[in-house]
Design an enzyme around this catalytic site. Structure first.
Site, PDB file in Angstrom:
ATOM      1  N   LYS A  31     103.794 -70.709 -29.567  1.00  0.00           N
ATOM      2  CA  LYS A  31     102.365 -70.982 -29.758  1.00  0.00           C
ATOM      3  C   LYS A  31     101.626 -71.146 -28.435  1.00  0.00           C
ATOM      4  CE  LYS A  31     103.345 -75.839 -31.053  1.00  0.00           C
ATOM      5  NZ  LYS A  31     104.822 -75.683 -31.160  1.00  0.00           N
ATOM      6  N   ASN A  64      96.854 -78.855 -28.311  1.00  0.00           N
ATOM      7  CA  ASN A  64      98.191 -79.334 -27.940  1.00  0.00           C
ATOM      8  C   ASN A  64      98.611 -78.802 -26.574  1.00  0.00           C
ATOM      9  OD1 ASN A  64     100.706 -80.719 -28.766  1.00  0.00           O
ATOM     10  ND2 ASN A  64     101.591 -78.664 -28.747  1.00  0.00           N
ATOM     11  N   HIS A  71     111.404 -81.234 -35.306  1.00  0.00           N
ATOM     12  CA  HIS A  71     110.725 -82.494 -35.630  1.00  0.00           C
ATOM     13  C   HIS A  71     111.104 -83.037 -37.021  1.00  0.00           C
ATOM     14  CE1 HIS A  71     108.467 -81.913 -32.020  1.00  0.00           C
ATOM     15  NE2 HIS A  71     107.880 -80.825 -32.469  1.00  0.00           N
TER      16      HIS A  71
END
Length: 451
Positions: free
Chosen positions: A116, A139, A184
């Site tokens: 990303k 982010n 995660h």
């Protein structure tokens, strides 16, 4: 005189995004207070002195007095104090929600387990090269709310699952989930929780881009929503993919139209071909000229710590993929570089390890068997990883990254690639992936050229 309005906004968690939220809300005239579990949270010196601060623990009474809580992405919404506030009917949002409320500027929203940052930066460069006033962040790089200072005509956001779980109805102009692999799970509980968080990016979306090689990236959206796919297969009409000539030349293509060969990209590896195709699909939806996008692809050098070529010593190429913090990233890096090595001439020596975050490392075995001749393991989960891959590839343990680099040199021969792609978080041994990558580069540069 600044007129304060509305009820109390409580920012839970400082850091880079928390500081941007505080300053944004104060500038807009809201009553603001901050709480953080840390005694001296990073960034506290960058917020106005008159702000009411409660450090050392999350202040439950303060949270319960809020009209709205703005939660920093590093804090889980499952935290007991946040759950108690939610039970009392107090709204909890993140900085991306504030951004959406504050502007009608079109947002390009990008997420995925891997790539990303590369895709966000590349499509940002494409838009800039095409003459658009674009702001890139989220982010990656600058906090989302700070982007409004540029008065952009287009906002491009990299979004993590942590940010997305606090975001509703983003109404992105274009949204894409590039890929989904285990990551995660210590935060989201399982793959369903992780997948659900990622797919919040599609709420209210106007145009969708998805990876047809990864069914988990395709959203359930109304049939009238325009959609484009990309993938490392021959594309259908108006979609993006690759076409291969009889001589082995790989073309990036839109339908039957050949656009650019893979060797003309500055960034190499099949994973970067996929990244480029994703950007071409996004760029078409936002009106970027094809010739301009292709020109950008010829010059874009990629990101530091993301499959970054360092040097060649004694015929061995060294690559820094310290940002490869999950299994999917490492698979992409090994696969991409492995395919770039001439058959029967070389293989990959891989440095793996760190904090595993509850991932299942058995899924690495296929790519290890195909391209990797030796694995050097570091970090707190080294033994756990070894127990899974030991029968697939030879393994050596190292106590430090510098030792791992020396051992990798010993295991390599000319035409091989030494790759740091840990598939793990770095905080057991380093301050972050940047520190890990910098130490890797320094260790490689310290090697003798003559072995």
């Amino acid at each position: 005189m600044l007129i304060q309005r509305g009820g109390l906004k409580v920012v839970a968690g400082l850091g880079v995004s928390g500081v941007s939220v505080v300053n944004f809300l104060v500038e807009k005239g809201y009553r603001v207070a901050v709480t953080d579990s840390r005694e001296t949270p990073p960034g506290y010196e960058h917020i106005p002195k008159h702000i009411d601060t409660h450090f050392g623990k999350l202040d439950q009474d303060l949270l319960l007095s809020a009209e709205e809580i703005i939660l920093s992405p590093g804090l889980s919404p499952q935290t007991a104090e946040i759950q108690h506030a939610l039970a009392q009917g107090i709204a909890v949002v993140g900085d991306i929600q504030l951004l959406r409320r504050a502007t009608d500027v079109p947002i390009i929203a990008i997420t995925g387990s891997n790539a990303k940052s590369t895709v966000t930066t590349l499509i940002g460069q494409m838009a800039q090269d095409a003459g658009k006033n674009v702001a890139v962040g989220g982010n990656l790089g600058r906090p989302a709310l700070d982007l409004l200072k540029d008065q952009p005509e287009l906002i491009i956001l990299e979004l993590s699952s942590f940010q997305l779980e606090m975001t509703s109805n983003l109404h992105a102009e274009v949204a894409v989930v590039l890929n989904i692999s285990e990551d995660h799970l210590d935060r989201h509980g399982d793959m369903l929780g992780y997948h659900t968080a990622k797919h919040r990016i599609f709420q209210g979306v106007k145009h969708v881009v998805y990876n047809r090689d990864d069914s988990l990236t395709r959203p359930f959206v109304p049939d009238v929503t325009p959609m484009k796919s990309f993938g490392l297969t021959a594309p259908d009409m108006n979609q993006y993919g690759i076409l291969t000539d009889l001589d082995g030349t790989i073309w990036l293509a839109r339908g039957r139209e050949r656009l650019i060969t893979s060797r003309d990209l500055y960034i190499q590896g099949t994973h970067n071909v996929a990244n480029a195709l994703a950007c071409l699909a996004i760029g078409e939806y936002i009106g970027l000229k094809q010739d301009s996008m292709l020109a950008t692809l010829k010059t874009f050098k990629g990101l530091a710590h993301r499959c970054e070529y360092i040097t060649t010593k004694a015929g061995v190429r060294y690559y820094n993929d310290s940002k490869g913090t999950n299994i999917g990233a490492t698979i992409a890096a090994v696969d991409g570089l492995g395919q770039s090595i001439a058959p029967q001439q070389g293989q990959v020596v891989l440095i793996l390890g760190g904090q595993g975050k509850g991932q299942d490392f058995t899924v690495l075995k296929t790519v290890l068997a195909r391209y990797v001749k030796h694995v050097v393991l570091i970090g707190e989960d080294a033994k756990n990883i070894a127990s899974v891959i030991l029968n697939t590839v030879p393994v050596t343990f190292a106590d430090t990254l510098a030792e791992a680099v020396k051992l990798s040199q010993q295991q390599s021969t000319p035409e091989d690639v030494v790759l740091l792609s840990p598939a793990c978080a770095s905080f057991d041994m380093f301050t972050g992936y940047v520190d890990r990558g910098q130490q890797f580069v320094a260790s490689v540069e310290a090697l003798n050229d003559d072995r």
